[in-house]
Motif scaffolding. Sequence first.
Motif, short mmCIF file in Angstrom:
data_model
loop_
_atom_site.label_atom_id
_atom_site.label_comp_id
_atom_site.label_asym_id
_atom_site.label_seq_id
_atom_site.Cartn_x
_atom_site.Cartn_y
_atom_site.Cartn_z
N LEU A 1 0.84 -1.20 0.00
CA LEU A 1 0.00 0.00 0.00
C LEU A 1 0.88 1.26 0.00
O LEU A 1 0.54 2.26 -0.65
CB LEU A 1 -0.94 -0.01 1.21
N MET A 2 2.00 1.21 0.68
CA MET A 2 2.93 2.34 0.64
C MET A 2 3.54 2.47 -0.76
O MET A 2 3.83 3.57 -1.22
CB MET A 2 4.03 2.17 1.69
N SER A 3 3.71 1.33 -1.43
CA SER A 3 4.19 1.35 -2.81
C SER A 3 3.16 2.00 -3.73
O SER A 3 3.50 2.81 -4.61
CB SER A 3 4.49 -0.09 -3.25
N LEU A 4 1.88 1.66 -3.52
CA LEU A 4 0.78 2.30 -4.27
C LEU A 4 0.78 3.81 -4.04
O LEU A 4 0.68 4.61 -4.99
CB LEU A 4 -0.55 1.69 -3.81
N LYS A 5 0.91 4.19 -2.78
CA LYS A 5 0.95 5.62 -2.42
C LYS A 5 2.14 6.31 -3.11
O LYS A 5 2.00 7.40 -3.70
CB LYS A 5 1.09 5.72 -0.89
N SER A 6 3.28 5.66 -3.09
CA SER A 6 4.48 6.23 -3.70
C SER A 6 4.32 6.37 -5.21
O SER A 6 4.68 7.40 -5.80
CB SER A 6 5.67 5.34 -3.34
N LEU A 7 3.75 5.34 -5.84
CA LEU A 7 3.51 5.41 -7.29
C LEU A 7 2.69 6.64 -7.64
O LEU A 7 3.01 7.38 -8.58
CB LEU A 7 2.79 4.14 -7.77
N LEU A 8 1.62 6.87 -6.86
CA LEU A 8 0.69 7.94 -7.19
C LEU A 8 1.23 9.32 -6.80
O LEU A 8 0.88 10.33 -7.41
CB LEU A 8 -0.66 7.68 -6.52
N GLU A 9 2.04 9.37 -5.77
CA GLU A 9 2.54 10.68 -5.31
C GLU A 9 3.86 11.08 -5.94
O GLU A 9 4.17 12.26 -6.06
CB GLU A 9 2.66 10.67 -3.78
N THR A 10 4.66 10.09 -6.31
CA THR A 10 6.00 10.40 -6.85
C THR A 10 6.22 9.86 -8.26
O THR A 10 7.23 10.18 -8.88
CB THR A 10 7.11 9.79 -5.96
N GLY A 11 5.28 9.02 -8.75
CA GLY A 11 5.47 8.43 -10.07
C GLY A 11 6.23 7.11 -10.04
O GLY A 11 6.39 6.47 -11.07
N LYS A 12 6.70 6.72 -8.84
CA LYS A 12 7.49 5.49 -8.76
C LYS A 12 7.07 4.64 -7.56
O LYS A 12 7.17 5.08 -6.42
CB LYS A 12 8.97 5.85 -8.65
N GLY A 13 6.57 3.44 -7.83
CA GLY A 13 6.26 2.50 -6.77
C GLY A 13 7.41 1.53 -6.56
O GLY A 13 8.48 1.69 -7.15
N GLN A 14 7.17 0.54 -5.69
CA GLN A 14 8.20 -0.48 -5.44
C GLN A 14 7.58 -1.86 -5.58
O GLN A 14 7.43 -2.59 -4.59
CB GLN A 14 8.83 -0.30 -4.06
N PRO A 15 7.18 -2.21 -6.83
CA PRO A 15 6.56 -3.53 -7.04
C PRO A 15 7.61 -4.64 -7.02
O PRO A 15 8.80 -4.38 -7.19
CB PRO A 15 5.95 -3.39 -8.44
#
Lengths: 146, 146
Positions: free
Chosen positions: B121-135
């Motif tokens: 979920l933090m990865s989802l948040k990061s994807l949406l806020e910074t353009g980069k998640g951690q899948p």
Amino acid sequence: MFDILHRVGIKAPLADVHAALTQVDRLAGWWTTDTTGEGQAGGALAFKFGERGFIDVKVLADQPDRILWEVTDGPPEWIGSRIVWAPNVSGDWTVVMFSHTGWREPVEFMHDCSTKWALFLMSLKSLLETGKGQPWPDEISIGDWD
Amino acid sequence: MFDILHRVGIKAPLADVHAALTQVDRLAGWWTTDTTGEGQAGGALAFKFGERGFIDVKVLADQPDRILWEVTDGPPEWIGSRIVWAPNVSGDWTVVMFSHTGWREPVEFMHDCSTKWALFLMSLKSLLETGKGQPWPDEISIGDWD
């Protein structure tokens, strides 16, 4: 009753994990810098988070494989709930099984606390593996309630 | 039955959060890069994690405020369980209430999945806020089982 459950594997000796869950100066390294009290069985710990609030617990057990806190004051939803730490050795790892048990309802705040506990467990892991945790007030934000 | 619950606040429009939970190329940005299928209601999604395993779901709902998946194949403990995403707008934030419901027992693997869900979920948040998640395969490790 509803429970928050987590599991984290920490590359550190059991004794170090135990210290990080029972000694005030070590607790201050991963949950909140404003930690006071006594972490041994029979003691009480006070965790403060500035204007966000506080959590008081009494320590019911401090064994190597089971540390048990009962929440005596803090957010209404937390009072009377129990926080259980069950560390066990697995090869080079100390695996911490965590539960925060006795929530009366699965309210939105419980969802929030579940996510926050995961991040604070990662802070505990980081403290023990790298020497640096991310306790309040510099903990990782999970959103609008932080 | 036992549930994993989480809550994360994301500084992004509801439509972007919805896309990240229903479009394959966006799902691939935060959970696993190896995501295929169709994320609309009636569709099916396949999430692969290399040798670690896979998760297949059918999409039962894809509304803006409720996205519902039922797990059809994967780890035995997951089969038949349901994953519910309930995003709602709160000022500048989209708050995602998450639950993974229908665990038969609070086994150690459930503890592990609870912590991992928080990090994804933090990865989802990061994807949406910074353009980069951690899948996967570059997700944050939570210990010896990763």
